[in-house]
Design an enzyme around this catalytic site. Structure first.
Site, PDB file in Angstrom:
ATOM      1  N   ARG A  46      49.198 130.773  65.490  1.00  0.00           N
ATOM      2  CA  ARG A  46      50.436 131.459  65.902  1.00  0.00           C
ATOM      3  C   ARG A  46      51.287 131.838  64.696  1.00  0.00           C
ATOM      4  O   ARG A  46      51.853 132.924  64.640  1.00  0.00           O
ATOM      5  CB  ARG A  46      51.217 130.514  66.840  1.00  0.00           C
ATOM      6  CG  ARG A  46      52.546 131.030  67.313  1.00  0.00           C
ATOM      7  CD  ARG A  46      53.076 130.205  68.491  1.00  0.00           C
ATOM      8  NE  ARG A  46      53.187 128.773  68.221  1.00  0.00           N
ATOM      9  CZ  ARG A  46      54.174 128.199  67.541  1.00  0.00           C
ATOM     10  NH1 ARG A  46      55.135 128.938  67.051  1.00  0.00           N
ATOM     11  NH2 ARG A  46      54.204 126.891  67.369  1.00  0.00           N
ATOM     12  N   CYS A  75      41.691 102.369  75.640  1.00  0.00           N
ATOM     13  CA  CYS A  75      42.330 101.871  76.861  1.00  0.00           C
ATOM     14  C   CYS A  75      41.293 101.590  77.955  1.00  0.00           C
ATOM     15  O   CYS A  75      41.524 100.776  78.842  1.00  0.00           O
ATOM     16  CB  CYS A  75      43.336 102.894  77.392  1.00  0.00           C
ATOM     17  SG  CYS A  75      44.340 103.637  76.097  1.00  0.00           S
ATOM     18  N   TRP A  92      64.710 103.765 102.291  1.00  0.00           N
ATOM     19  CA  TRP A  92      65.307 103.582 100.962  1.00  0.00           C
ATOM     20  C   TRP A  92      64.195 102.983 100.103  1.00  0.00           C
ATOM     21  O   TRP A  92      63.792 101.851 100.344  1.00  0.00           O
ATOM     22  CB  TRP A  92      66.461 102.564 101.011  1.00  0.00           C
ATOM     23  CG  TRP A  92      67.778 103.112 101.418  1.00  0.00           C
ATOM     24  CD1 TRP A  92      68.248 103.210 102.684  1.00  0.00           C
ATOM     25  CD2 TRP A  92      68.804 103.599 100.547  1.00  0.00           C
ATOM     26  NE1 TRP A  92      69.515 103.734 102.660  1.00  0.00           N
ATOM     27  CE2 TRP A  92      69.882 103.985 101.353  1.00  0.00           C
ATOM     28  CE3 TRP A  92      68.928 103.755  99.156  1.00  0.00           C
ATOM     29  CZ2 TRP A  92      71.064 104.514 100.845  1.00  0.00           C
ATOM     30  CZ3 TRP A  92      70.099 104.275  98.643  1.00  0.00           C
ATOM     31  CH2 TRP A  92      71.150 104.654  99.478  1.00  0.00           C
ATOM     32  N   ASP A  95      49.505 104.462  65.841  1.00  0.00           N
ATOM     33  CA  ASP A  95      49.699 103.008  65.784  1.00  0.00           C
ATOM     34  C   ASP A  95      50.080 102.479  64.405  1.00  0.00           C
ATOM     35  O   ASP A  95      50.510 101.334  64.283  1.00  0.00           O
ATOM     36  CB  ASP A  95      48.403 102.297  66.202  1.00  0.00           C
ATOM     37  CG  ASP A  95      48.210 102.262  67.710  1.00  0.00           C
ATOM     38  OD1 ASP A  95      48.988 102.925  68.421  1.00  0.00           O
ATOM     39  OD2 ASP A  95      47.280 101.581  68.167  1.00  0.00           O
ATOM     40  N   ASN A 133      49.348 110.136  70.914  1.00  0.00           N
ATOM     41  CA  ASN A 133      49.002 111.521  71.272  1.00  0.00           C
ATOM     42  C   ASN A 133      50.188 112.461  71.104  1.00  0.00           C
ATOM     43  O   ASN A 133      50.058 113.549  70.555  1.00  0.00           O
ATOM     44  CB  ASN A 133      48.498 111.578  72.719  1.00  0.00           C
ATOM     45  CG  ASN A 133      47.036 111.167  72.805  1.00  0.00           C
ATOM     46  OD1 ASN A 133      46.165 111.869  72.325  1.00  0.00           O
ATOM     47  ND2 ASN A 133      46.785 110.015  73.379  1.00  0.00           N
ATOM     48  N   TYR A 135      59.876 110.106 100.179  1.00  0.00           N
ATOM     49  CA  TYR A 135      59.663 109.063 101.194  1.00  0.00           C
ATOM     50  C   TYR A 135      58.749 109.548 102.320  1.00  0.00           C
ATOM     51  O   TYR A 135      58.947 110.627 102.873  1.00  0.00           O
ATOM     52  CB  TYR A 135      60.993 108.607 101.821  1.00  0.00           C
ATOM     53  CG  TYR A 135      60.764 107.901 103.154  1.00  0.00           C
ATOM     54  CD1 TYR A 135      60.077 106.681 103.200  1.00  0.00           C
ATOM     55  CD2 TYR A 135      61.180 108.473 104.354  1.00  0.00           C
ATOM     56  CE1 TYR A 135      59.811 106.058 104.419  1.00  0.00           C
ATOM     57  CE2 TYR A 135      60.921 107.850 105.570  1.00  0.00           C
ATOM     58  CZ  TYR A 135      60.235 106.647 105.604  1.00  0.00           C
ATOM     59  OH  TYR A 135      59.969 106.032 106.798  1.00  0.00           O
ATOM     60  N   ALA A 152      45.892 109.879  67.335  1.00  0.00           N
ATOM     61  CA  ALA A 152      46.945 110.539  66.565  1.00  0.00           C
ATOM     62  C   ALA A 152      46.358 111.585  65.617  1.00  0.00           C
ATOM     63  O   ALA A 152      46.836 112.725  65.559  1.00  0.00           O
ATOM     64  CB  ALA A 152      47.741 109.497  65.778  1.00  0.00           C
TER      65      ALA A 152
HETATM   66  C1  FAD Z   1      41.762  97.437  74.873  1.00  0.00           C
HETATM   67  C2  FAD Z   1      42.872  98.414  74.664  1.00  0.00           C
HETATM   68  C3  FAD Z   1      43.552  98.933  75.753  1.00  0.00           C
HETATM   69  C4  FAD Z   1      44.574  99.848  75.561  1.00  0.00           C
HETATM   70  N1  FAD Z   1      45.236 100.332  76.652  1.00  0.00           N
HETATM   71  C5  FAD Z   1      46.238 101.240  76.481  1.00  0.00           C
HETATM   72  C6  FAD Z   1      46.904 101.779  77.610  1.00  0.00           C
HETATM   73  O1  FAD Z   1      46.577 101.456  78.757  1.00  0.00           O
HETATM   74  N2  FAD Z   1      47.905 102.666  77.383  1.00  0.00           N
HETATM   75  C7  FAD Z   1      48.268 103.070  76.129  1.00  0.00           C
HETATM   76  O2  FAD Z   1      49.179 103.899  75.980  1.00  0.00           O
HETATM   77  N3  FAD Z   1      47.620 102.571  75.033  1.00  0.00           N
HETATM   78  C8  FAD Z   1      46.641 101.667  75.182  1.00  0.00           C
HETATM   79  N4  FAD Z   1      45.966 101.171  74.094  1.00  0.00           N
HETATM   80  C9  FAD Z   1      46.410 101.573  72.742  1.00  0.00           C
HETATM   81  C10 FAD Z   1      45.743 102.854  72.267  1.00  0.00           C
HETATM   82  O3  FAD Z   1      44.355 102.747  72.340  1.00  0.00           O
HETATM   83  C11 FAD Z   1      46.174 103.096  70.830  1.00  0.00           C
HETATM   84  O4  FAD Z   1      47.584 103.190  70.812  1.00  0.00           O
HETATM   85  C12 FAD Z   1      45.603 104.368  70.252  1.00  0.00           C
HETATM   86  O5  FAD Z   1      44.208 104.276  70.127  1.00  0.00           O
HETATM   87  C13 FAD Z   1      46.205 104.615  68.866  1.00  0.00           C
HETATM   88  O6  FAD Z   1      45.642 105.755  68.316  1.00  0.00           O
HETATM   89  P1  FAD Z   1      45.690 105.965  66.731  1.00  0.00           P
HETATM   90  O7  FAD Z   1      44.999 107.262  66.498  1.00  0.00           O
HETATM   91  O8  FAD Z   1      47.080 105.807  66.232  1.00  0.00           O
HETATM   92  O9  FAD Z   1      44.886 104.732  66.108  1.00  0.00           O
HETATM   93  P2  FAD Z   1      43.374 104.279  66.310  1.00  0.00           P
HETATM   94  O10 FAD Z   1      42.889 104.624  67.646  1.00  0.00           O
HETATM   95  O11 FAD Z   1      43.333 102.859  65.874  1.00  0.00           O
HETATM   96  O12 FAD Z   1      42.600 105.176  65.247  1.00  0.00           O
HETATM   97  C14 FAD Z   1      42.772 105.000  63.884  1.00  0.00           C
HETATM   98  C15 FAD Z   1      41.506 105.425  63.176  1.00  0.00           C
HETATM   99  O13 FAD Z   1      41.732 105.331  61.772  1.00  0.00           O
HETATM  100  C16 FAD Z   1      40.558 104.858  61.152  1.00  0.00           C
HETATM  101  N5  FAD Z   1      40.947 104.253  59.852  1.00  0.00           N
HETATM  102  C17 FAD Z   1      41.781 103.205  59.648  1.00  0.00           C
HETATM  103  N6  FAD Z   1      41.934 102.982  58.330  1.00  0.00           N
HETATM  104  C18 FAD Z   1      41.179 103.906  57.683  1.00  0.00           C
HETATM  105  C19 FAD Z   1      40.928 104.188  56.324  1.00  0.00           C
HETATM  106  N7  FAD Z   1      41.512 103.491  55.348  1.00  0.00           N
HETATM  107  N8  FAD Z   1      40.082 105.194  56.022  1.00  0.00           N
HETATM  108  C20 FAD Z   1      39.493 105.936  57.011  1.00  0.00           C
HETATM  109  N9  FAD Z   1      39.709 105.702  58.321  1.00  0.00           N
HETATM  110  C21 FAD Z   1      40.548 104.719  58.660  1.00  0.00           C
HETATM  111  C22 FAD Z   1      39.978 103.854  62.134  1.00  0.00           C
HETATM  112  O14 FAD Z   1      38.601 103.698  61.948  1.00  0.00           O
HETATM  113  C23 FAD Z   1      40.332 104.511  63.479  1.00  0.00           C
HETATM  114  O15 FAD Z   1      39.253 105.275  63.979  1.00  0.00           O
HETATM  115  C24 FAD Z   1      44.933 100.256  74.250  1.00  0.00           C
HETATM  116  C25 FAD Z   1      44.234  99.738  73.152  1.00  0.00           C
HETATM  117  C26 FAD Z   1      43.210  98.839  73.352  1.00  0.00           C
HETATM  118  C27 FAD Z   1      42.494  98.305  72.159  1.00  0.00           C
END
Ligand code: FAD
Length: 456
Positions: free
Chosen positions: A28, A49, A442, A287, A309, A434, A14
């Site tokens: 832009r 993932c 179907w 997340d 994303n 298909y 994110a």
């Molecule tokens: C094993 C596994 C399999 C997955 N498979 C899928 C899949 O198949 N399909 C799918 O859509 N999603 C999947 N996911 C979920 C996906 O990985 C997450 O939804 C995604 O990584 C979320 O991204 P994010 O940037 O929101 O959070 P994160 O990836 O958790 O990143 C957050 C970042 O913030 C940092 N942070 C947190 N608090 C602080 C703070 N106070 N100060 C500084 N830094 C901080 C952390 O260190 C981290 O790097 C999977 C997840 C796992 C664990």
């Protein structure tokens, strides 16, 4: 023109989507941004993932899971600071404070801190650290730790996986494929994503591949031999274990916002608008947030990379003067279980039965069994589809799929119908592709929809 100082907390899906999109849009719109991204971890922009497939041996190393390195982010003009934890935010003074005591001013703050894995007290040693052979599967460091544990435990080790969400299923696959014994334990009645009938099909597949599946138990402790883990316990039962995987969910990392005045849900999640705004000059995505489910207009916690994303991109664009919006979700997800000759693709979209009732629908559901390809083709695999529609409006409400190769991504056609508030008749009569290697004349998805339509 003055420079807008943007501080992003969290450097993964994110946060980095937001940062790069903000830079693109700023070019832009003619704005000038100085973007600083802070992350307490050591890694950035990686695919969590992919970790279960790294554990299984499909991926050579953690580096292969990194989409963009820290150096690449910096080359793009982002001031990326790893190993920097944010511990407090002052929204009035517009500063964040790091664990090192530094105070950073911002004009716009982006919260993209994700949701770390839940580690229950029973998994901790008296000093608060997890037992060496126990841990979650969440970060690249967790992945590396698991590779080492699996190596150390050696052949013949038994893995207990606690939690039957998609991560629990994927790790079960990884452990079986490494030749280990596996027990999957869950307090629920089955796979959290699915209705009971569909969940049972997955449980049968897991058992056919050699895993033990224990439903309806809540693990409450570890059995120890000195400092060595030798099992898990629950009320009235126990199981031997050399390794224990914690896959019981995640919780938003929003502790540093406590007392800042930002509204959080009971579970600590943020609820940003479609552009990512949570308060004046504060934005959030990924997340650490709930998402809006379009079908019943409810907030739901769906920590998925696909949402992180997209929401990050909309946020970055809006922050820099664009108007991209994240349009919400229809609750689509997919996973796979493939080990020991069993191949199951597992997917869902839309509401569950109880959610449909709660939303005021009169749901009709039906499970249809069929084939992923024409029966005379070698690639034909069994598939089961659960389809739900509203009796009064004929609106499609939900679809779930469990089946062999080619089954899972069928969910996308159903998700597209849900996205446009379509009916079960739309799904039954849509122009889907298909040819014998891919479907029956179907498509089974359309047969399943038609059968429900006939019952309305
Ligand atoms: C094993 C596994 C399999 C997955 N498979 C899928 C899949 O198949 N399909 C799918 O859509 N999603 C999947 N996911 C979920 C996906 O990985 C997450 O939804 C995604 O990584 C979320 O991204 P994010 O940037 O929101 O959070 P994160 O990836 O958790 O990143 C957050 C970042 O913030 C940092 N942070 C947190 N608090 C602080 C703070 N106070 N100060 C500084 N830094 C901080 C952390 O260190 C981290 O790097 C999977 C997840 C796992 C664990």
């Amino acid at each position: 023109m003055s420079v807008t100082r943007v501080v992003v907390v969290g450097a993964d899906a994110a946060g980095m989507s937001a940062a790069h999109q903000a830079l693109r849009t700023a070019r832009r719109t003619g704005r000038e941004l100085a973007i600083t991204v802070l992350d307490r971890g050591r890694h950035t922009s990686y695919s969590a993932c992919g970790i279960p497939y790294w554990m299984a041996g499909d991926v050579d190393g953690g580096d292969d899971l990194v989409a963009r390195t820290a150096a690449q982010h910096r080359e793009a003009g982002i001031d990326l600071r790893l190993g920097t934890e944010v511990v407090a935010a002052d929204l009035e003074g517009r500063t964040v404070t790091t664990a090192g005591g530094e105070s950073l001013p911002y004009d716009e703050l982006v919260v993209a801190t994700g949701a770390p894995a839940i580690v229950p007290d029973w998994a901790l040693r008296p000093d608060g650290t997890p037992h060496p052979m126990v841990g979650p599967v969440k970060t690249l460091d967790d992945g590396a730790a698991w590779l080492q544990r699996l190596e150390e435990a050696g052949d013949g080790a038994h893995v207990v996986v606690v939690g039957a969400g998609y991560i629990g299923v994927e790790v079960t696959e990884a452990a079986l494929r490494r030749g280990l014994g596996v027990t999957l334990l869950t307090r629920g009645r089955g796979l959290a994503l699915l209705e009971e009938d569909m969940s049972e099909r997955v449980a049968i597949g897991l058992c056919d591949a050699g895993a033990e599946v224990v439903l309806g138990v809540e693990v409450t402790g570890l059995q120890l031999d000195g400092d060595r883990v030798c099992g898990v316990t629950w009320e009235g039962g126990s199981r031997e274990a050399d390794l224990v995987v914690l896959a019981i969910g995640v919780r938003p990392a929003t502790g540093f916002l406590a007392g800042s005045g930002i509204e959080l849900t009971e579970d600590g999640a943020l609820r940003p608008d479609a552009h990512g705004r949570v308060a004046d000059h504060v934005w959030a995505a990924g997340d650490c947030c709930e998402v809006r489910r379009r079908l019943d207009d409810r907030w739901v916690f769906r920590p998925l990379g696909t949402h992180a994303n997209k929401h990050g991109r909309a946020l970055g664009d809006s922050l820099a003067g664009g108007d991209l919006a994240f349009p919400g979700v229809v609750d689509t997800s997919i996973t796979r279980f493939a080990a020991e000759g069993v191949h199951l693709e597992i997917a869902r979209t839309g509401l569950g039965h109880d959610e449909a009732v709660a939303a005021g629908h009169d749901p009709v559901t039906l499970v249809t069994e069929g084939s992923t390809a024409s029966g005379y083709m070698p690639e034909a695999d069994p598939i089961a589809l659960w389809v739900m529609a509203d009796r009064r409006t004929r609106r499609l409400l939900g679809v779930q799929v469990v089946g062999g190769r080619g089954a899972g991504k069928r969910i996308d056609a159903a998700a597209a119908v849900l996205w446009h508030d379509g009916t079960v008749d739309d799904l039954a009569w849509m122009d889907l592709a298909y040819a014998p290697p891919f479907a029956t004349a179907w498509d089974v998805l359309q047969v399943a929809a038609r059968r429900v339509a006939e019952r309305l």
